[in-house]
Design a protein around this motif. Structure first.
Motif, PDB file in Angstrom:
ATOM      1  N   GLU A 140     120.402 -27.924 -36.541  1.00  0.00           N
ATOM      2  CA  GLU A 140     120.268 -29.378 -36.600  1.00  0.00           C
ATOM      3  C   GLU A 140     118.795 -29.642 -36.304  1.00  0.00           C
ATOM      4  OE1 GLU A 140     121.386 -33.235 -33.891  1.00  0.00           O
ATOM      5  OE2 GLU A 140     122.678 -31.468 -33.756  1.00  0.00           O
ATOM      6  N   LEU A 141     118.068 -30.126 -37.298  1.00  0.00           N
ATOM      7  CA  LEU A 141     116.629 -30.316 -37.158  1.00  0.00           C
ATOM      8  C   LEU A 141     116.313 -31.795 -36.964  1.00  0.00           C
ATOM      9  CD1 LEU A 141     114.087 -28.576 -37.198  1.00  0.00           C
ATOM     10  CD2 LEU A 141     113.934 -28.965 -39.634  1.00  0.00           C
ATOM     11  N   GLU A 142     115.523 -32.077 -35.955  1.00  0.00           N
ATOM     12  CA  GLU A 142     115.153 -33.452 -35.643  1.00  0.00           C
ATOM     13  C   GLU A 142     113.643 -33.537 -35.486  1.00  0.00           C
ATOM     14  OE1 GLU A 142     115.649 -36.696 -32.000  1.00  0.00           O
ATOM     15  OE2 GLU A 142     116.560 -34.734 -31.811  1.00  0.00           O
ATOM     16  N   LYS A 143     113.057 -34.599 -36.038  1.00  0.00           N
ATOM     17  CA  LYS A 143     111.629 -34.867 -35.856  1.00  0.00           C
ATOM     18  C   LYS A 143     111.498 -35.851 -34.702  1.00  0.00           C
ATOM     19  CE  LYS A 143     110.813 -34.864 -40.780  1.00  0.00           C
ATOM     20  NZ  LYS A 143     110.213 -35.625 -41.883  1.00  0.00           N
ATOM     21  N   VAL A 144     110.591 -35.587 -33.792  1.00  0.00           N
ATOM     22  CA  VAL A 144     110.320 -36.491 -32.681  1.00  0.00           C
ATOM     23  C   VAL A 144     108.878 -36.966 -32.805  1.00  0.00           C
ATOM     24  CG1 VAL A 144     110.238 -36.756 -30.175  1.00  0.00           C
ATOM     25  CG2 VAL A 144     111.978 -35.284 -31.205  1.00  0.00           C
ATOM     26  N   HIS A 145     108.716 -38.264 -33.085  1.00  0.00           N
ATOM     27  CA  HIS A 145     107.387 -38.841 -33.271  1.00  0.00           C
ATOM     28  C   HIS A 145     106.938 -39.671 -32.069  1.00  0.00           C
ATOM     29  CE1 HIS A 145     107.349 -37.611 -37.465  1.00  0.00           C
ATOM     30  NE2 HIS A 145     108.509 -38.191 -37.649  1.00  0.00           N
ATOM     31  N   ASP A 146     107.863 -40.028 -31.196  1.00  0.00           N
ATOM     32  CA  ASP A 146     107.552 -40.897 -30.061  1.00  0.00           C
ATOM     33  C   ASP A 146     106.725 -40.148 -29.024  1.00  0.00           C
ATOM     34  OD1 ASP A 146     107.726 -43.200 -28.333  1.00  0.00           O
ATOM     35  OD2 ASP A 146     109.284 -42.137 -27.218  1.00  0.00           O
ATOM     36  N   MET A 147     105.473 -40.562 -28.845  1.00  0.00           N
ATOM     37  CA  MET A 147     104.567 -39.844 -27.944  1.00  0.00           C
ATOM     38  C   MET A 147     105.035 -39.872 -26.484  1.00  0.00           C
ATOM     39  SD  MET A 147     102.472 -38.228 -29.708  1.00  0.00           S
ATOM     40  CE  MET A 147     101.407 -37.595 -28.440  1.00  0.00           C
ATOM     41  N   GLN A 148     105.681 -40.942 -26.065  1.00  0.00           N
ATOM     42  CA  GLN A 148     106.195 -40.983 -24.693  1.00  0.00           C
ATOM     43  C   GLN A 148     107.256 -39.905 -24.492  1.00  0.00           C
ATOM     44  OE1 GLN A 148     107.387 -45.101 -24.203  1.00  0.00           O
ATOM     45  NE2 GLN A 148     105.520 -45.527 -23.048  1.00  0.00           N
ATOM     46  N   GLN A 149     108.130 -39.740 -25.463  1.00  0.00           N
ATOM     47  CA  GLN A 149     109.161 -38.708 -25.378  1.00  0.00           C
ATOM     48  C   GLN A 149     108.531 -37.313 -25.422  1.00  0.00           C
ATOM     49  OE1 GLN A 149     112.251 -39.034 -28.341  1.00  0.00           O
ATOM     50  NE2 GLN A 149     113.347 -37.251 -27.595  1.00  0.00           N
ATOM     51  N   ILE A 150     107.522 -37.142 -26.264  1.00  0.00           N
ATOM     52  CA  ILE A 150     106.849 -35.842 -26.389  1.00  0.00           C
ATOM     53  C   ILE A 150     106.177 -35.471 -25.071  1.00  0.00           C
ATOM     54  CG2 ILE A 150     104.943 -34.632 -27.538  1.00  0.00           C
ATOM     55  CD1 ILE A 150     105.698 -36.282 -30.095  1.00  0.00           C
ATOM     56  N   VAL A 151     105.440 -36.408 -24.483  1.00  0.00           N
ATOM     57  CA  VAL A 151     104.760 -36.155 -23.215  1.00  0.00           C
ATOM     58  C   VAL A 151     105.776 -35.928 -22.098  1.00  0.00           C
ATOM     59  CG1 VAL A 151     103.242 -37.180 -21.465  1.00  0.00           C
ATOM     60  CG2 VAL A 151     102.649 -37.361 -23.883  1.00  0.00           C
ATOM     61  N   ALA A 152     106.888 -36.660 -22.125  1.00  0.00           N
ATOM     62  CA  ALA A 152     107.935 -36.494 -21.111  1.00  0.00           C
ATOM     63  C   ALA A 152     108.529 -35.089 -21.150  1.00  0.00           C
ATOM     64  CB  ALA A 152     109.033 -37.536 -21.300  1.00  0.00           C
ATOM     65  N   MET A 153     108.452 -34.430 -22.301  1.00  0.00           N
ATOM     66  CA  MET A 153     108.953 -33.063 -22.429  1.00  0.00           C
ATOM     67  C   MET A 153     107.911 -32.041 -21.992  1.00  0.00           C
ATOM     68  SD  MET A 153     111.154 -33.305 -25.963  1.00  0.00           S
ATOM     69  CE  MET A 153     111.971 -31.722 -25.778  1.00  0.00           C
ATOM     70  N   GLY A 154     106.728 -32.526 -21.578  1.00  0.00           N
ATOM     71  CA  GLY A 154     105.688 -31.633 -21.083  1.00  0.00           C
ATOM     72  C   GLY A 154     104.745 -31.111 -22.143  1.00  0.00           C
ATOM     73  N   VAL A 155     104.786 -31.700 -23.323  1.00  0.00           N
ATOM     74  CA  VAL A 155     103.947 -31.234 -24.430  1.00  0.00           C
ATOM     75  C   VAL A 155     102.636 -32.006 -24.433  1.00  0.00           C
ATOM     76  CG1 VAL A 155     103.767 -31.122 -26.947  1.00  0.00           C
ATOM     77  CG2 VAL A 155     105.921 -30.560 -25.825  1.00  0.00           C
ATOM     78  N   MET A 156     101.537 -31.259 -24.477  1.00  0.00           N
ATOM     79  CA  MET A 156     100.218 -31.889 -24.515  1.00  0.00           C
ATOM     80  C   MET A 156      99.513 -31.693 -25.856  1.00  0.00           C
ATOM     81  SD  MET A 156      99.924 -33.503 -21.899  1.00  0.00           S
ATOM     82  CE  MET A 156     100.529 -33.684 -20.250  1.00  0.00           C
TER      83      MET A 156
END
Length: 80
Positions: free
Chosen positions: A32-48
Protein backbone atom coordinates in the motif's frame (compact mmCIF):
# COMPACT_ATOMS: atom_id res chain seq x y z
CA UNK A 1 2.93 -3.61 4.01
CA UNK A 2 2.32 0.13 4.05
CA UNK A 3 5.02 2.26 2.44
CA UNK A 4 5.06 6.03 2.63
CA UNK A 5 7.15 8.20 0.34
CA UNK A 6 7.80 11.44 2.18
CA UNK A 7 8.52 14.62 0.25
CA UNK A 8 7.05 17.66 -1.44
CA UNK A 9 6.53 15.87 -4.76
CA UNK A 10 9.85 16.70 -6.43
CA UNK A 11 11.29 14.58 -9.24
CA UNK A 12 13.41 12.60 -6.75
CA UNK A 13 10.32 11.77 -4.69
CA UNK A 14 8.42 10.72 -7.82
CA UNK A 15 11.33 8.50 -8.93
CA UNK A 16 11.51 6.94 -5.44
CA UNK A 17 7.81 6.08 -5.63
CA UNK A 18 8.19 4.64 -9.13
CA UNK A 19 11.17 2.47 -8.12
CA UNK A 20 9.26 1.08 -5.13
CA UNK A 21 6.22 0.29 -7.28
CA UNK A 22 8.33 -1.41 -9.95
CA UNK A 23 10.33 -3.45 -7.45
CA UNK A 24 7.23 -4.55 -5.55
CA UNK A 25 5.60 -5.60 -8.82
CA UNK A 26 8.71 -7.55 -9.92
CA UNK A 27 8.87 -9.35 -6.57
CA UNK A 28 5.12 -9.94 -6.39
CA UNK A 29 4.94 -8.20 -3.02
CA UNK A 30 1.65 -6.41 -2.34
CA UNK A 31 2.19 -2.91 -0.96
CA UNK A 32 0.00 0.00 0.00
CA UNK A 33 1.86 3.07 -1.24
CA UNK A 34 1.10 6.52 0.12
CA UNK A 35 2.63 9.89 -0.74
CA UNK A 36 3.08 12.27 2.19
CA UNK A 37 3.48 15.91 1.14
CA UNK A 38 2.59 17.63 4.43
CA UNK A 39 5.84 19.05 5.82
CA UNK A 40 4.54 19.12 9.40
CA UNK A 41 3.81 15.39 9.21
CA UNK A 42 7.20 14.72 7.58
CA UNK A 43 9.09 16.66 10.27
CA UNK A 44 7.00 14.99 13.00
CA UNK A 45 8.32 11.65 11.72
CA UNK A 46 11.88 12.91 12.27
CA UNK A 47 12.75 13.45 8.62
CA UNK A 48 14.96 16.42 7.81
CA UNK A 49 15.77 15.65 4.17
CA UNK A 50 13.71 14.13 1.40
CA UNK A 51 12.96 11.93 -0.35
CA UNK A 52 12.35 9.66 2.60
CA UNK A 53 10.70 6.26 2.93
CA UNK A 54 8.75 4.88 5.88
CA UNK A 55 7.59 1.29 6.13
CA UNK A 56 4.74 0.55 8.51
CA UNK A 57 5.34 3.90 10.21
CA UNK A 58 9.11 3.52 10.66
CA UNK A 59 11.46 5.74 8.64
CA UNK A 60 13.98 3.47 6.91
CA UNK A 61 15.63 5.90 4.49
CA UNK A 62 16.03 9.62 3.85
CA UNK A 63 18.02 12.16 1.89
CA UNK A 64 18.41 10.49 -1.50
CA UNK A 65 16.82 8.10 -3.96
CA UNK A 66 17.14 4.54 -2.61
CA UNK A 67 18.91 1.95 -4.72
CA UNK A 68 16.93 -1.00 -6.00
CA UNK A 69 18.93 -3.40 -3.79
CA UNK A 70 17.78 -1.45 -0.73
CA UNK A 71 14.16 -1.52 -1.85
CA UNK A 72 14.38 -5.26 -2.49
CA UNK A 73 15.80 -5.80 1.00
CA UNK A 74 12.95 -3.80 2.57
CA UNK A 75 10.27 -5.65 0.63
CA UNK A 76 11.68 -9.10 1.33
CA UNK A 77 12.48 -8.43 4.97
CA UNK A 78 16.20 -8.89 4.35
CA UNK A 79 17.35 -5.40 5.34
CA UNK A 80 21.03 -4.77 5.02
Amino acid sequence: MKIQVLGKGCSKCELTEKLIQQTAHQLGVPVELEKVHDMQQIVAMGVMSTPAVAIDGKVVHSGRIPQQEQITAWLTGKEK
